[in-house]
Design a protein around this motif. Structure first.
Motif, PDB file in Angstrom:
ATOM      1  N   ASP A 279       1.765  10.532  29.315  1.00 33.12           N
ATOM      2  CA  ASP A 279       0.615   9.871  29.918  1.00 33.12           C
ATOM      3  C   ASP A 279      -0.620  10.766  29.981  1.00 33.12           C
ATOM      4  O   ASP A 279      -1.724  10.268  30.231  1.00 33.12           O
ATOM      5  N   ILE A 280      -0.494  12.077  29.746  1.00 27.33           N
ATOM      6  CA  ILE A 280      -1.679  12.934  29.807  1.00 27.33           C
ATOM      7  C   ILE A 280      -2.159  13.361  28.415  1.00 27.33           C
ATOM      8  O   ILE A 280      -3.091  14.158  28.299  1.00 27.33           O
ATOM      9  N   VAL A 281      -1.537  12.818  27.378  1.00 27.64           N
ATOM     10  CA  VAL A 281      -1.888  13.194  26.010  1.00 27.64           C
ATOM     11  C   VAL A 281      -2.355  11.972  25.235  1.00 27.64           C
ATOM     12  O   VAL A 281      -1.671  10.946  25.193  1.00 27.64           O
ATOM     13  N   THR A 282      -3.532  12.062  24.628  1.00 26.01           N
ATOM     14  CA  THR A 282      -4.054  10.951  23.831  1.00 26.01           C
ATOM     15  C   THR A 282      -3.540  11.048  22.398  1.00 26.01           C
ATOM     16  O   THR A 282      -3.295  12.129  21.889  1.00 26.01           O
ATOM     17  N   CYS A 283      -3.373   9.931  21.759  1.00 29.52           N
ATOM     18  CA  CYS A 283      -2.956   9.744  20.357  1.00 29.52           C
ATOM     19  C   CYS A 283      -1.705  10.539  20.001  1.00 29.52           C
ATOM     20  O   CYS A 283      -1.520  10.955  18.862  1.00 29.52           O
ATOM     21  N   ALA A 284      -0.814  10.725  20.963  1.00 30.46           N
ATOM     22  CA  ALA A 284       0.399  11.512  20.709  1.00 30.46           C
ATOM     23  C   ALA A 284       1.330  10.809  19.734  1.00 30.46           C
ATOM     24  O   ALA A 284       1.493   9.588  19.767  1.00 30.46           O
ATOM     25  N   ASN A 285       1.934  11.589  18.846  1.00 25.25           N
ATOM     26  CA  ASN A 285       2.960  11.113  17.908  1.00 25.25           C
ATOM     27  C   ASN A 285       2.491   9.964  17.018  1.00 25.25           C
ATOM     28  O   ASN A 285       3.286   9.111  16.615  1.00 25.25           O
ATOM     29  N   MET A 286       1.203   9.961  16.719  1.00 26.06           N
ATOM     30  CA  MET A 286       0.670   8.988  15.774  1.00 26.06           C
ATOM     31  C   MET A 286       0.501   9.663  14.414  1.00 26.06           C
ATOM     32  O   MET A 286       0.435  10.893  14.318  1.00 26.06           O
ATOM     33  N   PHE A 287       0.455   8.861  13.344  1.00 27.37           N
ATOM     34  CA  PHE A 287       0.248   9.465  12.031  1.00 27.37           C
ATOM     35  C   PHE A 287      -1.149  10.053  11.978  1.00 27.37           C
ATOM     36  O   PHE A 287      -2.125   9.409  12.355  1.00 27.37           O
TER      37      PHE A 287
ATOM     38  N   LEU B 296      -5.084  16.685  25.156  1.00 22.31           N
ATOM     39  CA  LEU B 296      -4.965  16.407  26.582  1.00 22.31           C
ATOM     40  C   LEU B 296      -6.100  15.478  27.023  1.00 22.31           C
ATOM     41  O   LEU B 296      -7.206  15.552  26.501  1.00 22.31           O
ATOM     42  N   ASN B 297      -5.811  14.622  27.982  1.00 28.78           N
ATOM     43  CA  ASN B 297      -6.757  13.600  28.418  1.00 28.78           C
ATOM     44  C   ASN B 297      -7.588  14.091  29.601  1.00 28.78           C
ATOM     45  O   ASN B 297      -7.067  14.243  30.709  1.00 28.78           O
ATOM     46  N   PRO B 298      -8.878  14.299  29.411  1.00 30.19           N
ATOM     47  CA  PRO B 298      -9.731  14.815  30.493  1.00 30.19           C
ATOM     48  C   PRO B 298      -9.948  13.842  31.638  1.00 30.19           C
ATOM     49  O   PRO B 298     -10.399  14.251  32.708  1.00 30.19           O
ATOM     50  N   LEU B 299      -9.656  12.559  31.435  1.00 31.50           N
ATOM     51  CA  LEU B 299      -9.923  11.559  32.465  1.00 31.50           C
ATOM     52  C   LEU B 299      -8.719  11.274  33.357  1.00 31.50           C
ATOM     53  O   LEU B 299      -8.836  10.537  34.326  1.00 31.50           O
ATOM     54  N   ASN B 300      -7.583  11.862  33.051  1.00 33.13           N
ATOM     55  CA  ASN B 300      -6.381  11.627  33.843  1.00 33.13           C
ATOM     56  C   ASN B 300      -6.200  12.759  34.855  1.00 33.13           C
ATOM     57  O   ASN B 300      -6.008  13.911  34.477  1.00 33.13           O
ATOM     58  N   PRO B 301      -6.276  12.473  36.152  1.00 30.93           N
ATOM     59  CA  PRO B 301      -6.129  13.533  37.168  1.00 30.93           C
ATOM     60  C   PRO B 301      -4.819  14.307  37.045  1.00 30.93           C
ATOM     61  O   PRO B 301      -4.754  15.497  37.368  1.00 30.93           O
TER      62      PRO B 301
END
Length: 347
Positions: A77-85, A106-111
């Motif tokens: 939940d704190i990582v964007t575009c994880a495990n995508m091609f 890492l997602n800057p908008l997730n506390p």
């Protein structure tokens, strides 16, 4: 000082057992037999100290091209575009999700991102006693952040990717400094053409920047802004990027008081123990030669003849110590000093 810059985690694996966040390694490493325990780290740090080498960790955050994907195994939940091609079919290079296989920022908008990060930073600062902390921040890929719905909303409401990075830096930089650490970032954090923070966000007294692009030009830009700099130009100092003529890169700038030194880099995407010695030696010795002594003699001539004779001899010393250093010239040359040079030997 001699420094081992340890790029200890990456998108493909999180091998460091962080005491307060054990799941990062338990789930994000290649396996239980491919981990660094706190005891391992302590032994490496002590070995370095015993041999005059300081160990500086890089944990590759806040965000780096593909360097934080492994965090998603424990905290998706704190990582964007994880495990995508990494490069979607039919898309332009500019719309890629990463610059190589293995995605995730890492997602800057997730506390929650900062809750996890603070525990990691605190533990790493404890494991590594040096007063420096390398926080990465190189090669942010816009497409990876844009793949996240919360970030899409942030951008559609007038926010920018640079503001997103600034949010991240403002939320992590003060905490690292509070642990009595000087923060090291890659140059991208202020020089990237698309995503960067203003220099006001990074006070020079608490910040060191490391260059890898555009040779001496970026070094000059950084020191002109008052920052100390580590020089590691990819054209000269990247040991896995071919056999670059790094003796021709003069790291002695006019603003030398802010240039802390240079660093060769050996990234492990295409290097493992079978080629390690030959990739590192004797090329790293040549880098040390040019950083310590310069490329030019007092008359303005390059010091090839003087340096190569000594580097040749040093290479054979390493071989006698069972280090698989790559040969520079035939054995005949070291047995006939100066005869393989194209200019007269130095007196």
């Amino acid at each position: 000082m001699d420094v081992f810059h340890w790029h200890i985690t990456d998108s493909h694996s999180f091998p460091l057992l962080v005491p307060s966040e054990l799941d990062l390694a338990a789930k994000g490493s290649y396996g239980p037999d491919m981990l660094y325990t706190p005891d391992d780290v302590n032994k490496i740090v002590q070995f370095g100290l015993d041999h005059g080498v300081r160990i500086i960790p890089e944990m590759t955050h806040p965000v780096s091209k593909t360097h934080t994907g492994s965090w998603a195994e424990a905290y998706p939940d704190i990582v964007t575009c994880a495990n995508m091609f990494w490069w979607p079919a039919g898309s332009m290079w500019e719309d890629r999700l990463a610059s190589e296989p293995g995605t995730g920022h890492l997602n800057p908008l997730n506390p929650k991102t900062y809750q996890v990060l603070e525990r990691v930073i605190n533990d790493v600062a404890t494991l590594f006693p040096e007063p420096f902390y390398h926080a990465g921040a190189d090669e942010i890929i816009p497409g990876c952040w844009k793949a996240d719905p919360a970030i899409q909303s942030f951008l559609s409401n007038g926010g920018t990717l640079s503001q997103l990075l600034e949010i991240f830096v403002n939320s992590t930089f003060p905490y690292i400094v509070s642990l009595n650490r000087t923060v090291v970032y890659w140059e991208d954090v202020i020089l990237d053409g698309n995503i960067k923070v203003p220099t006001t966000a990074l006070p020079p007294e608490h910040t060191i920047l490391q260059t890898w692009n555009n040779g001496p030009e970026n070094t000059k830009k950084i020191v002109s802004s008052g920052y100390r700099v580590i020089v590691s130009s990819l054209n000269f100092y990247y040991l896995d990027s071919g056999h670059s003529d790094f003796l021709g890169n003069d790291s002695h700038k006019e603003e030398a008081n802010l240039v802390l030194g240079g660093e060769v880099a050996l990234w492990s995407e295409q290097a493992d123990p079978t080629v390690l010695d030959a990739r590192i030696w004797p090329r790293t010795s040549a880098m040390a030669e040019t950083l310590w002594s310069g490329n030019w003699d007092e008359t303005g001539k390059k010091r090839y003849a003087e340096a190569i004779d000594r580097l040749n001899e040093w290479r054979y010393r390493m071989v006698r110590r069972c280090i698989g250093a790559k040969p520079i010239q035939p054995l005949w040359c070291i047995r006939n000093p100066g005869m393989c040079n194209t200019i007269h030997p130095f007196a």
